[in-house]
Design a protein around this motif. Structure first.
Motif, PDB file in Angstrom:
ATOM      1  N   TRP A  60       0.853  -1.199   0.000  1.00 27.84           N
ATOM      2  CA  TRP A  60       0.000   0.000   0.000  1.00 27.84           C
ATOM      3  C   TRP A  60       0.887   1.246   0.000  1.00 27.84           C
ATOM      4  CZ3 TRP A  60      -1.412   3.772   3.923  1.00 27.84           C
ATOM      5  CH2 TRP A  60      -2.518   4.545   3.582  1.00 27.84           C
ATOM      6  N   ILE A  61       1.908   1.257   0.834  1.00 28.70           N
ATOM      7  CA  ILE A  61       2.818   2.412   0.891  1.00 28.70           C
ATOM      8  C   ILE A  61       3.501   2.607  -0.468  1.00 28.70           C
ATOM      9  CG2 ILE A  61       4.935   3.330   1.956  1.00 28.70           C
ATOM     10  CD1 ILE A  61       4.124   1.794   4.543  1.00 28.70           C
ATOM     11  N   SER A  62       3.938   1.511  -1.072  1.00 24.90           N
ATOM     12  CA  SER A  62       4.657   1.655  -2.348  1.00 24.90           C
ATOM     13  C   SER A  62       3.735   2.122  -3.463  1.00 24.90           C
ATOM     14  CB  SER A  62       5.393   0.370  -2.730  1.00 24.90           C
ATOM     15  OG  SER A  62       4.475  -0.664  -2.849  1.00 24.90           O
ATOM     16  N   SER A  63       2.421   1.885  -3.325  1.00 22.17           N
ATOM     17  CA  SER A  63       1.498   2.357  -4.368  1.00 22.17           C
ATOM     18  C   SER A  63       1.507   3.890  -4.454  1.00 22.17           C
ATOM     19  CB  SER A  63       0.071   1.844  -4.103  1.00 22.17           C
ATOM     20  OG  SER A  63      -0.515   2.511  -3.012  1.00 22.17           O
ATOM     21  N   PHE A  64       1.821   4.547  -3.348  1.00 16.42           N
ATOM     22  CA  PHE A  64       1.883   6.022  -3.350  1.00 16.42           C
ATOM     23  C   PHE A  64       3.145   6.529  -4.042  1.00 16.42           C
ATOM     24  CE2 PHE A  64      -1.215   5.154  -0.142  1.00 16.42           C
ATOM     25  CZ  PHE A  64      -2.123   6.190  -0.279  1.00 16.42           C
ATOM     26  N   MET A  65       4.143   5.667  -4.122  1.00 15.59           N
ATOM     27  CA  MET A  65       5.415   6.086  -4.732  1.00 15.59           C
ATOM     28  C   MET A  65       5.340   6.059  -6.248  1.00 15.59           C
ATOM     29  SD  MET A  65       7.750   4.102  -2.047  1.00 15.59           S
ATOM     30  CE  MET A  65       7.893   4.715  -0.382  1.00 15.59           C
ATOM     31  N   VAL A  66       4.422   5.258  -6.784  1.00 15.69           N
ATOM     32  CA  VAL A  66       4.339   5.160  -8.248  1.00 15.69           C
ATOM     33  C   VAL A  66       3.208   6.004  -8.837  1.00 15.69           C
ATOM     34  CG1 VAL A  66       5.457   2.909  -8.458  1.00 15.69           C
ATOM     35  CG2 VAL A  66       3.007   2.998  -8.033  1.00 15.69           C
ATOM     36  N   ALA A  67       2.266   6.429  -8.002  1.00 17.11           N
ATOM     37  CA  ALA A  67       1.148   7.235  -8.522  1.00 17.11           C
ATOM     38  C   ALA A  67       1.499   8.712  -8.387  1.00 17.11           C
ATOM     39  CB  ALA A  67      -0.121   6.916  -7.747  1.00 17.11           C
ATOM     40  N   SER A  68       1.634   9.389  -9.511  1.00 17.99           N
ATOM     41  CA  SER A  68       2.107  10.777  -9.469  1.00 17.99           C
ATOM     42  C   SER A  68       1.077  11.743  -8.872  1.00 17.99           C
ATOM     43  CB  SER A  68       2.506  11.234 -10.874  1.00 17.99           C
ATOM     44  OG  SER A  68       1.431  11.004 -11.754  1.00 17.99           O
ATOM     45  N   ASN A  69      -0.199  11.324  -8.773  1.00 20.87           N
ATOM     46  CA  ASN A  69      -1.220  12.206  -8.182  1.00 20.87           C
ATOM     47  C   ASN A  69      -1.587  11.775  -6.753  1.00 20.87           C
ATOM     48  OD1 ASN A  69      -2.528   9.873  -8.858  1.00 20.87           O
ATOM     49  ND2 ASN A  69      -4.252  10.840  -9.926  1.00 20.87           N
ATOM     50  N   SER A  70      -0.693  10.999  -6.116  1.00 18.71           N
ATOM     51  CA  SER A  70      -0.989  10.504  -4.764  1.00 18.71           C
ATOM     52  C   SER A  70       0.150  10.809  -3.785  1.00 18.71           C
ATOM     53  CB  SER A  70      -1.228   8.992  -4.796  1.00 18.71           C
ATOM     54  OG  SER A  70      -2.342   8.696  -5.601  1.00 18.71           O
ATOM     55  N   LEU A  71      -0.214  10.918  -2.521  1.00 22.99           N
ATOM     56  CA  LEU A  71       0.778  11.282  -1.497  1.00 22.99           C
ATOM     57  C   LEU A  71       0.423  10.624  -0.174  1.00 22.99           C
ATOM     58  CD1 LEU A  71       3.132  13.387  -0.709  1.00 22.99           C
ATOM     59  CD2 LEU A  71       1.268  14.867   0.055  1.00 22.99           C
ATOM     60  N   LEU A  72       1.432  10.111   0.519  1.00 19.42           N
ATOM     61  CA  LEU A  72       1.213   9.548   1.860  1.00 19.42           C
ATOM     62  C   LEU A  72       2.251  10.145   2.799  1.00 19.42           C
ATOM     63  CD1 LEU A  72      -0.091   7.540   3.852  1.00 19.42           C
ATOM     64  CD2 LEU A  72       1.396   5.757   2.939  1.00 19.42           C
ATOM     65  N   LEU A  73       1.761  10.905   3.782  1.00 18.62           N
ATOM     66  CA  LEU A  73       2.658  11.543   4.745  1.00 18.62           C
ATOM     67  C   LEU A  73       2.436  10.969   6.135  1.00 18.62           C
ATOM     68  CD1 LEU A  73       2.173  15.334   3.821  1.00 18.62           C
ATOM     69  CD2 LEU A  73       3.923  13.743   2.968  1.00 18.62           C
ATOM     70  N   VAL A  74       3.492  10.986   6.937  1.00 19.02           N
ATOM     71  CA  VAL A  74       3.350  10.615   8.346  1.00 19.02           C
ATOM     72  C   VAL A  74       3.861  11.757   9.222  1.00 19.02           C
ATOM     73  CG1 VAL A  74       3.496   8.115   8.024  1.00 19.02           C
ATOM     74  CG2 VAL A  74       5.598   9.428   8.351  1.00 19.02           C
ATOM     75  N   ALA A  75       3.322  11.795  10.437  1.00 23.54           N
ATOM     76  CA  ALA A  75       3.836  12.716  11.446  1.00 23.54           C
ATOM     77  C   ALA A  75       4.597  11.868  12.456  1.00 23.54           C
ATOM     78  CB  ALA A  75       2.680  13.432  12.137  1.00 23.54           C
ATOM     79  N   GLU A  76       5.816  12.293  12.760  1.00 26.78           N
ATOM     80  CA  GLU A  76       6.674  11.491  13.628  1.00 26.78           C
ATOM     81  C   GLU A  76       7.080  12.305  14.857  1.00 26.78           C
ATOM     82  OE1 GLU A  76      10.067   8.360  12.342  1.00 26.78           O
ATOM     83  OE2 GLU A  76      10.509  10.439  11.902  1.00 26.78           O
ATOM     84  N   TYR A  77       7.019  11.631  16.012  1.00 25.55           N
ATOM     85  CA  TYR A  77       7.502  12.260  17.246  1.00 25.55           C
ATOM     86  C   TYR A  77       8.221  11.192  18.067  1.00 25.55           C
ATOM     87  CZ  TYR A  77       7.710  14.685  21.678  1.00 25.55           C
ATOM     88  OH  TYR A  77       8.158  15.271  22.846  1.00 25.55           O
ATOM     89  N   GLU A  78       9.455  11.468  18.421  1.00 20.15           N
ATOM     90  CA  GLU A  78      10.275  10.521  19.193  1.00 20.15           C
ATOM     91  C   GLU A  78      10.190   9.101  18.625  1.00 20.15           C
ATOM     92  OE1 GLU A  78       9.178  11.070  23.293  1.00 20.15           O
ATOM     93  OE2 GLU A  78      10.579  12.747  23.512  1.00 20.15           O
ATOM     94  N   ASP A  79      10.443   9.001  17.336  1.00 16.17           N
ATOM     95  CA  ASP A  79      10.530   7.700  16.672  1.00 16.17           C
ATOM     96  C   ASP A  79       9.198   6.953  16.564  1.00 16.17           C
ATOM     97  OD1 ASP A  79      12.531   6.544  15.260  1.00 16.17           O
ATOM     98  OD2 ASP A  79      12.933   4.985  16.761  1.00 16.17           O
ATOM     99  N   GLU A  80       8.099   7.625  16.866  1.00 14.45           N
ATOM    100  CA  GLU A  80       6.790   6.984  16.772  1.00 14.45           C
ATOM    101  C   GLU A  80       5.965   7.694  15.699  1.00 14.45           C
ATOM    102  OE1 GLU A  80       3.212   5.638  19.816  1.00 14.45           O
ATOM    103  OE2 GLU A  80       4.189   7.555  20.167  1.00 14.45           O
ATOM    104  N   ILE A  81       5.185   6.927  14.931  1.00 18.06           N
ATOM    105  CA  ILE A  81       4.278   7.548  13.963  1.00 18.06           C
ATOM    106  C   ILE A  81       2.997   7.901  14.706  1.00 18.06           C
ATOM    107  CG2 ILE A  81       2.900   7.172  11.885  1.00 18.06           C
ATOM    108  CD1 ILE A  81       5.263   5.660  10.738  1.00 18.06           C
ATOM    109  N   ILE A  82       2.763   9.208  14.833  1.00 17.50           N
ATOM    110  CA  ILE A  82       1.631   9.657  15.656  1.00 17.50           C
ATOM    111  C   ILE A  82       0.426  10.058  14.807  1.00 17.50           C
ATOM    112  CG2 ILE A  82       3.095  10.359  17.594  1.00 17.50           C
ATOM    113  CD1 ILE A  82       2.736  13.293  16.598  1.00 17.50           C
ATOM    114  N   GLY A  83       0.644  10.199  13.481  1.00 13.85           N
ATOM    115  CA  GLY A  83      -0.468  10.562  12.608  1.00 13.85           C
ATOM    116  C   GLY A  83      -0.095  10.370  11.156  1.00 13.85           C
ATOM    117  N   ASN A  84      -1.089  10.430  10.304  1.00 11.45           N
ATOM    118  CA  ASN A  84      -0.840  10.227   8.880  1.00 11.45           C
ATOM    119  C   ASN A  84      -1.934  10.876   8.040  1.00 11.45           C
ATOM    120  OD1 ASN A  84      -1.883   7.614  10.355  1.00 11.45           O
ATOM    121  ND2 ASN A  84      -2.954   7.733   8.382  1.00 11.45           N
ATOM    122  N   ILE A  85      -1.588  11.172   6.785  1.00  7.36           N
ATOM    123  CA  ILE A  85      -2.577  11.703   5.842  1.00  7.36           C
ATOM    124  C   ILE A  85      -2.277  11.119   4.475  1.00  7.36           C
ATOM    125  CG2 ILE A  85      -1.220  13.814   5.322  1.00  7.36           C
ATOM    126  CD1 ILE A  85      -3.941  15.291   5.078  1.00  7.36           C
TER     127      ILE A  85
END
Ligand SMILES: CC(C)(COP(=O)(O)OP(=O)(O)OC[C@H]1O[C@@H](n2cnc3c(N)ncnc32)[C@H](O)[C@@H]1OP(=O)(O)O)[C@@H](O)C(=O)NCCC(=O)NCCS
Length: 182
Positions: A60-85
């Motif tokens: 699923w993550i890699s699908s965002f790397m090949v689709a030019s109109n798609s984006l997956l971001l994460v918010a990181e705090y102290e080595d933990e993923i605390i949110g995503n969009i």
């Protein structure tokens, strides 16, 4: 199109990193989203339905790397993923200028401006993206944090589908909102 990592400050003073999600984030992202689902009645998925394996999450993550109109971001705090969009761009030609937004975060970080940081980053990226013209999303009308955030970021209300969600015998309305980014 590359997303430049950014740092932002939450209302509690913590500084978080907003960056592209990488394949090696799969396990941490899975853990975070599982917790988000357990801690929210406004994500229309039950814990039992969230059965993605780490391998599937990687795909699923890699699908965002090949689709030019798609984006997956994460918010990181102290080595933990605390949110995503995620902005999932449409694959069909006639709707390739559109992307649907999904987002969430851990309970402890809600109502602290993290949604604004994630959404600002994604909107900025979408505005630079030569393909995207329209972002849209769906939200429970009762999700005051969400609706308030989206309005603040310029989203307009497109319409309500009444009784779209049904949970434990109770119905909830579904609001569609959109933002022009061309
Ligand atoms: C919905 C969600 C993404 C919003 O992100 P967030 O970080 O909590 O939102 P922010 O803190 O950036 O903004 C929330 C805004 O709502 C306002 N708000 C808080 N309580 C409110 C209420 N009862 N009514 C209206 N607005 C309210 C806040 O004041 C804030 O506005 P401000 O920045 O002008 O002060 C997040 O809460 C979340 O992940 N919730 C669980 C999962 C979910 O609902 N996902 C979205 C599905 S569409």
């Amino acid at each position: 199109m590359k997303f430049e990592p950014t740092y932002g400050k939450l209302k509690n003073g913590k500084t978080v990193l907003i960056r592209n999600c990488e394949i090696q984030d799969a396990a941490k992202l899975l853990k975070s989203v599982k917790q988000q689902i357990a801690d929210s009645i406004y994500i229309p998925k039950t814990e039992e339905e969230f059965t993605l394996t780490e391998e599937q999450e990687k795909k699923w993550i890699s699908s965002f790397m090949v689709a030019s109109n798609s984006l997956l971001l994460v918010a990181e705090y102290e080595d933990e993923i605390i949110g995503n969009i995620d902005l999932t761009g449409h694959t069909r030609k006639i709707m390739q200028h559109t992307a649907v937004i999904g987002m969430g975060m851990l309970l402890d970080y809600r109502n602290m401006g993290l949604g604004q940081l994630l959404l600002k980053g994604a909107i900025h990226w979408a505005k630079q993206n030569p393909q995207l013209e329209l972002l849209w999303l769906q939200v429970y009308t009762e999700n005051h944090l969400g609706v308030s955030l989206y309005k603040k970021m310029g989203f307009e209300e497109n319409g309500i589908l009444k009784n779209y969600f049904k949970q434990d015998g109770r119905y909830y309305d579904n609001l569609t909102m959109s933002l022009v980014v061309k």
